[in-house]
Design a protein around this motif. Structure first.
Motif, PDB file in Angstrom:
ATOM      1  N   GLY A 114       0.798  -1.217   0.000  1.00  0.00           N
ATOM      2  CA  GLY A 114       0.000   0.000   0.000  1.00  0.00           C
ATOM      3  C   GLY A 114       0.826   1.261   0.000  1.00  0.00           C
ATOM      4  N   TYR A 115       2.100   1.173   0.307  1.00  0.00           N
ATOM      5  CA  TYR A 115       2.928   2.370   0.364  1.00  0.00           C
ATOM      6  C   TYR A 115       3.972   2.436  -0.737  1.00  0.00           C
ATOM      7  CZ  TYR A 115       0.853   3.026   4.927  1.00  0.00           C
ATOM      8  OH  TYR A 115      -0.043   3.198   5.937  1.00  0.00           O
ATOM      9  N   ASN A 116       4.122   1.332  -1.469  1.00  0.00           N
ATOM     10  CA  ASN A 116       5.176   1.346  -2.486  1.00  0.00           C
ATOM     11  C   ASN A 116       4.785   2.242  -3.649  1.00  0.00           C
ATOM     12  OD1 ASN A 116       3.319  -0.911  -2.464  1.00  0.00           O
ATOM     13  ND2 ASN A 116       4.165  -1.393  -4.457  1.00  0.00           N
ATOM     14  N   VAL A 271      -6.385   6.552  -8.104  1.00  0.00           N
ATOM     15  CA  VAL A 271      -7.681   6.177  -7.549  1.00  0.00           C
ATOM     16  C   VAL A 271      -8.822   6.815  -8.331  1.00  0.00           C
ATOM     17  CG1 VAL A 271      -7.042   5.611  -5.199  1.00  0.00           C
ATOM     18  CG2 VAL A 271      -7.401   7.985  -5.825  1.00  0.00           C
ATOM     19  N   THR A 272      -8.575   7.945  -8.975  1.00  0.00           N
ATOM     20  CA  THR A 272      -9.676   8.623  -9.662  1.00  0.00           C
ATOM     21  C   THR A 272      -9.842   8.065 -11.072  1.00  0.00           C
ATOM     22  OG1 THR A 272      -8.209  10.321 -10.508  1.00  0.00           O
ATOM     23  CG2 THR A 272      -9.226  10.730  -8.390  1.00  0.00           C
ATOM     24  N   LEU A 273     -11.101   8.164 -11.569  1.00  0.00           N
ATOM     25  CA  LEU A 273     -11.378   7.612 -12.898  1.00  0.00           C
ATOM     26  C   LEU A 273     -10.633   8.390 -13.976  1.00  0.00           C
ATOM     27  CD1 LEU A 273     -15.152   6.704 -12.736  1.00  0.00           C
ATOM     28  CD2 LEU A 273     -13.145   5.321 -12.278  1.00  0.00           C
ATOM     29  N   LYS A 274     -10.672   9.727 -13.869  1.00  0.00           N
ATOM     30  CA  LYS A 274      -9.972  10.556 -14.846  1.00  0.00           C
ATOM     31  C   LYS A 274      -8.481  10.225 -14.839  1.00  0.00           C
ATOM     32  CE  LYS A 274     -10.792  15.170 -14.551  1.00  0.00           C
ATOM     33  NZ  LYS A 274     -10.520  16.539 -14.362  1.00  0.00           N
ATOM     34  N   GLY A 275      -7.953  10.090 -13.616  1.00  0.00           N
ATOM     35  CA  GLY A 275      -6.529   9.768 -13.483  1.00  0.00           C
ATOM     36  C   GLY A 275      -6.197   8.447 -14.142  1.00  0.00           C
ATOM     37  N   ARG A 276      -7.117   7.483 -14.049  1.00  0.00           N
ATOM     38  CA  ARG A 276      -6.847   6.167 -14.629  1.00  0.00           C
ATOM     39  C   ARG A 276      -6.759   6.230 -16.147  1.00  0.00           C
ATOM     40  NH1 ARG A 276     -10.531   2.413 -10.618  1.00  0.00           N
ATOM     41  NH2 ARG A 276      -9.027   2.498  -8.915  1.00  0.00           N
ATOM     42  N   ASN A 308       4.010   5.128 -12.951  1.00  0.00           N
ATOM     43  CA  ASN A 308       3.855   4.944 -11.503  1.00  0.00           C
ATOM     44  C   ASN A 308       4.288   6.183 -10.733  1.00  0.00           C
ATOM     45  OD1 ASN A 308       4.712   1.397 -11.275  1.00  0.00           O
ATOM     46  ND2 ASN A 308       2.804   2.418 -11.692  1.00  0.00           N
ATOM     47  N   MET A 309       5.325   6.857 -11.265  1.00  0.00           N
ATOM     48  CA  MET A 309       5.836   8.047 -10.563  1.00  0.00           C
ATOM     49  C   MET A 309       4.816   9.175 -10.581  1.00  0.00           C
ATOM     50  SD  MET A 309       9.798   8.340 -11.543  1.00  0.00           S
ATOM     51  CE  MET A 309       9.644   8.486 -13.296  1.00  0.00           C
ATOM     52  N   PHE A 310       3.945   9.168 -11.605  1.00  0.00           N
ATOM     53  CA  PHE A 310       3.010  10.282 -11.731  1.00  0.00           C
ATOM     54  C   PHE A 310       1.693  10.046 -10.997  1.00  0.00           C
ATOM     55  CE2 PHE A 310       5.867  10.992 -15.262  1.00  0.00           C
ATOM     56  CZ  PHE A 310       6.065  12.366 -15.169  1.00  0.00           C
ATOM     57  N   VAL A 311       1.559   8.857 -10.391  1.00  0.00           N
ATOM     58  CA  VAL A 311       0.282   8.536  -9.751  1.00  0.00           C
ATOM     59  C   VAL A 311      -0.104   9.548  -8.655  1.00  0.00           C
ATOM     60  CG1 VAL A 311      -0.842   6.835  -8.283  1.00  0.00           C
ATOM     61  CG2 VAL A 311       0.251   6.124 -10.377  1.00  0.00           C
ATOM     62  N   PRO A 312       0.823   9.952  -7.773  1.00  0.00           N
ATOM     63  CA  PRO A 312       0.425  10.940  -6.763  1.00  0.00           C
ATOM     64  C   PRO A 312      -0.068  12.239  -7.388  1.00  0.00           C
ATOM     65  CG  PRO A 312       2.532   9.968  -6.185  1.00  0.00           C
ATOM     66  CD  PRO A 312       2.190   9.473  -7.552  1.00  0.00           C
ATOM     67  N   LEU A 313       0.527  12.646  -8.509  1.00  0.00           N
ATOM     68  CA  LEU A 313       0.074  13.866  -9.182  1.00  0.00           C
ATOM     69  C   LEU A 313      -1.300  13.656  -9.809  1.00  0.00           C
ATOM     70  CD1 LEU A 313       3.178  15.283 -11.046  1.00  0.00           C
ATOM     71  CD2 LEU A 313       1.914  16.289  -9.176  1.00  0.00           C
ATOM     72  N   LEU A 314      -1.481  12.484 -10.459  1.00  0.00           N
ATOM     73  CA  LEU A 314      -2.763  12.210 -11.104  1.00  0.00           C
ATOM     74  C   LEU A 314      -3.884  12.147 -10.067  1.00  0.00           C
ATOM     75  CD1 LEU A 314      -1.691   9.511 -13.700  1.00  0.00           C
ATOM     76  CD2 LEU A 314      -2.381  11.848 -14.163  1.00  0.00           C
ATOM     77  N   ASP A 315      -3.553  11.668  -8.860  1.00  0.00           N
ATOM     78  CA  ASP A 315      -4.571  11.581  -7.817  1.00  0.00           C
ATOM     79  C   ASP A 315      -5.061  12.946  -7.366  1.00  0.00           C
ATOM     80  OD1 ASP A 315      -4.860   8.911  -7.714  1.00  0.00           O
ATOM     81  OD2 ASP A 315      -3.399   8.573  -6.125  1.00  0.00           O
ATOM     82  N   ARG A 316      -4.277  13.979  -7.631  1.00  0.00           N
ATOM     83  CA  ARG A 316      -4.691  15.318  -7.187  1.00  0.00           C
ATOM     84  C   ARG A 316      -5.636  15.975  -8.172  1.00  0.00           C
ATOM     85  NH1 ARG A 316       0.436  18.406  -4.826  1.00  0.00           N
ATOM     86  NH2 ARG A 316      -1.076  20.063  -4.987  1.00  0.00           N
ATOM     87  N   LEU A 317      -5.824  15.331  -9.338  1.00  0.00           N
ATOM     88  CA  LEU A 317      -6.629  15.964 -10.378  1.00  0.00           C
ATOM     89  C   LEU A 317      -8.063  16.194  -9.941  1.00  0.00           C
ATOM     90  CD1 LEU A 317      -5.610  14.268 -13.714  1.00  0.00           C
ATOM     91  CD2 LEU A 317      -5.320  16.628 -13.021  1.00  0.00           C
ATOM     92  N   GLN A 318      -8.627  15.233  -9.215  1.00  0.00           N
ATOM     93  CA  GLN A 318     -10.067  15.261  -9.014  1.00  0.00           C
ATOM     94  C   GLN A 318     -10.457  15.491  -7.562  1.00  0.00           C
ATOM     95  OE1 GLN A 318     -11.979  11.747 -10.386  1.00  0.00           O
ATOM     96  NE2 GLN A 318     -13.100  12.832 -11.960  1.00  0.00           N
TER      97      GLN A 318
END
Lengths: 324, 203
Positions: A114-116, A271-276, A308-318
């Motif tokens: 969950g943290y990787n 986690v967000t649909l747009k991010g996915r 994978n590196m961009f996931v935290p940024l993508l999660d902030r989108l929504q």
């Protein structure tokens, strides 16, 4: 009977163990296919890899005084996927070291399940490719078609994979054979050289279908990843940039394994649909770029690791903040 | 005096605690010998620049201190650079541009600014010795980890000594090449930092 307990009161029927063992179940047909195509050595390497992953996790949790959760299934998945990412003729220690690196450095040191930040199995593969390039990218054997040979290494039989033929500046005949319907059928069934678990698109799709129906993986990521590779290589095929058709591109190499089982990893996808959607599409674009213009024949692993590196940024989108 | 020296090695360790001077630490530690060589050069520069800056600390005007520090440091770096080129040319070639780059090593400038500009000469020399020794130890450790895992040998000196085979021939022939590539440097430094912090916290 009144029970008093803090919120949340609604529990989901899904839990970590269920999901993880569901994914393991989805990987079983692929494993059986690889035993059929490559012989018992595929199973041997896979078991070593799983044992190494579980053992590493157990040691780490024991030494650091955490709850022992080495059998929650996530280590098993990592082990299987690491083994799926190596050629069948590898020495026995290759999956062991790969799983150790994946679980110890990439997963546990970042905080455990969950943290990787990175997909452990893919990072394990990247580590193996950087450390032993000759074993990882020049050691392919042709499939043995169900003769079920024993565990020892088959020697003297190396053969290029369809994808590695492509990067060697092939002549017209080779390109024609790569584009032929027979080749596409072979790739779809999986009867070709390659890593242990990546060859059979059919079996991977069956496993992934199960995951999508159970809701253990998101079809949006897979669809956008594989779909964008299909569309972009299709455009490039008609422009003449790549000599082989888009169907070859999505069935060859690790696109199916990566797009269906690795990009959809719950921990390392948005986690967000747009991010996915963005995650999948950008991953596909990166994969095509790496495939066509980078030094290695395959680009799936690096494209997913980079995304994978961009996931935290993508999660902030929504994210909607209350009160605004 | 003694405390200043020991603080330099452990409490103010340049790489693991202050996290400065990481660039040469990551770049040159592909072997233990390189690490020691780089560490020696840094000890020399650090001790003498600390001494000179501390002696001149009442003369150096506050507004012009940084350029003056740089001039003093680069004097000693030039001495080290030419000495190494003359007496240990293979090492000098291995370390390459990272010896001249000691001039802008933030560790040395940081000690000049943070310590020797405010303290008397004998303390400054002890600080330089301690910090330099701490730096050398870490470089040696990193070089050891990366060389043993990445090349399968230890303490090899180019042209002089092939090094001890630590895990035998089979390991040397298929060593973890990643460890002598740049990612190996980051892995080694991260693991050392983590281990060091763990030991410090649970002491």
């Amino acid at each position: 009977m009144l029970q008093l307990s803090p919120a949340p009161h609604i529990t989901s029927p899904k839990n970590i163990k269920k999901i993880m063992y569901g994914v393991v179940g989805a990987l079983i047909p692929v494993l059986m296919g690889s035993i059929y195509f490559f012989g018992w050595r595929a199973l041997f390497l896979c078991s070593l890899s799983v044992l190494s992953a579980i053992f590493t996790e157990w040691i780490f949790q024991r030494v650091t005084n955490r709850d022992i959760r080495c059998l929650d299934g996530s280590a098993i998945i990592t082990g299987i996927l690491v083994a799926f990412n190596i050629p069948v003729n590898s020495p026995w220690w290759l999956p062991v070291v790969g799983s150790f690196f994946a679980v110890f450095i990439v997963k546990q040191l970042f905080g455990g399940l969950g943290y990787n930040i990175f997909n452990p199995a893919l990072a394990g593969r990247a580590f193996l490719v950087a450390s032993w390039p000759s074993l990882m990218t020049g050691n392919w054997t042709p499939p043995i078609n169900g003769t079920l040979s024993g565990i020892p290494v088959l020697d003297g039989m190396t053969q290029a994979t369809p994808l590695s033929l492509l990067i060697m500046k092939p002549n017209l005949n080779v390109i024609q054979s790569l584009n032929s319907p027979t080749m596409i059928k072979t790739l779809f069934i999986g009867n070709t050289g390659g890593c242990i678990g990546e060859t059979s698109a059919l079996l991977l799709l069956i496993g992934a279908l199960f995951l999508f129906i159970m809701g253990y993986a998101d079809w949006r990521i897979s669809l956008s990843y594989i779909g964008s590779i299909f569309v972009i290589t299709g455009i490039f095929y008609f422009l003449g940039v790549t000599p082989v058709n888009p169907v070859f591109h999505i069935f060859s190499g690790g696109v199916m394994l990566g797009g269906l089982f690795m990009a959809t990893d719950m921990v390392t996808s948005p986690v967000t649909l747009k991010g996915r959607w963005i995650f999948g599409i950008c991953g596909g674009i990166l994969c095509v770029i790496l495939r066509l213009w980078a030094g290695y024949p395959e680009g799936v692993s690096y494209s997913i690791l980079i995304m994978n590196m961009f996931v935290p940024l993508l999660d902030r989108l929504q994210v909607r903040i209350f009160g605004r | 005096m003694k405390q200043t020296f020991l603080d330099g090695i452990i409490k103010n360790n340049m790489v693991l605690v202050l996290a400065i001077g990481l660039c040469p630490a990551l770049a040159v530690t592909t072997s233990a010998y390189n690490g020691i060589g780089m560490g020696m050069a840094v000890i020399f520069v650090l001790v003498f620049s600390n001494l000179l800056i501390s002696l001149l600390r009442n003369i150096i005007p506050k507004n012009l201190r940084i350029p003056i520090f740089i001039v003093i440091i680069s004097t000693f770096v030039t001495i080290v650079d030419y000495t190494m080129q003359a007496y240990v040319p293979p090492l000098s070639r291995q370390l390459g541009v990272f010896v001249p780059l000691i001039v802008v090593n933030c560790g040395i400038l940081g000690r000049a600014e943070g310590y020797s500009y405010k303290h008397p000469p004998h303390y400054s020399v002890m600080d330089g010795l301690g910090i330099g020794l701490g730096f050398t130890i870490i470089l040696f450790l990193m070089g050891t980890i990366r060389e043993i895992l990445g090349q399968g040998v230890w303490l090899s000196i180019p042209g002089v000594f092939p090094g001890f085979q630590v895990f035998g021939e089979a390991f040397t022939n298929s060593s973890v090449i990643l460890m002598i590539l740049p990612p190996g440097g980051f892995l080694a430094i991260a693991l050392l930092m983590g281990l060091f912090n763990h030991i410090r916290m649970h002491k």
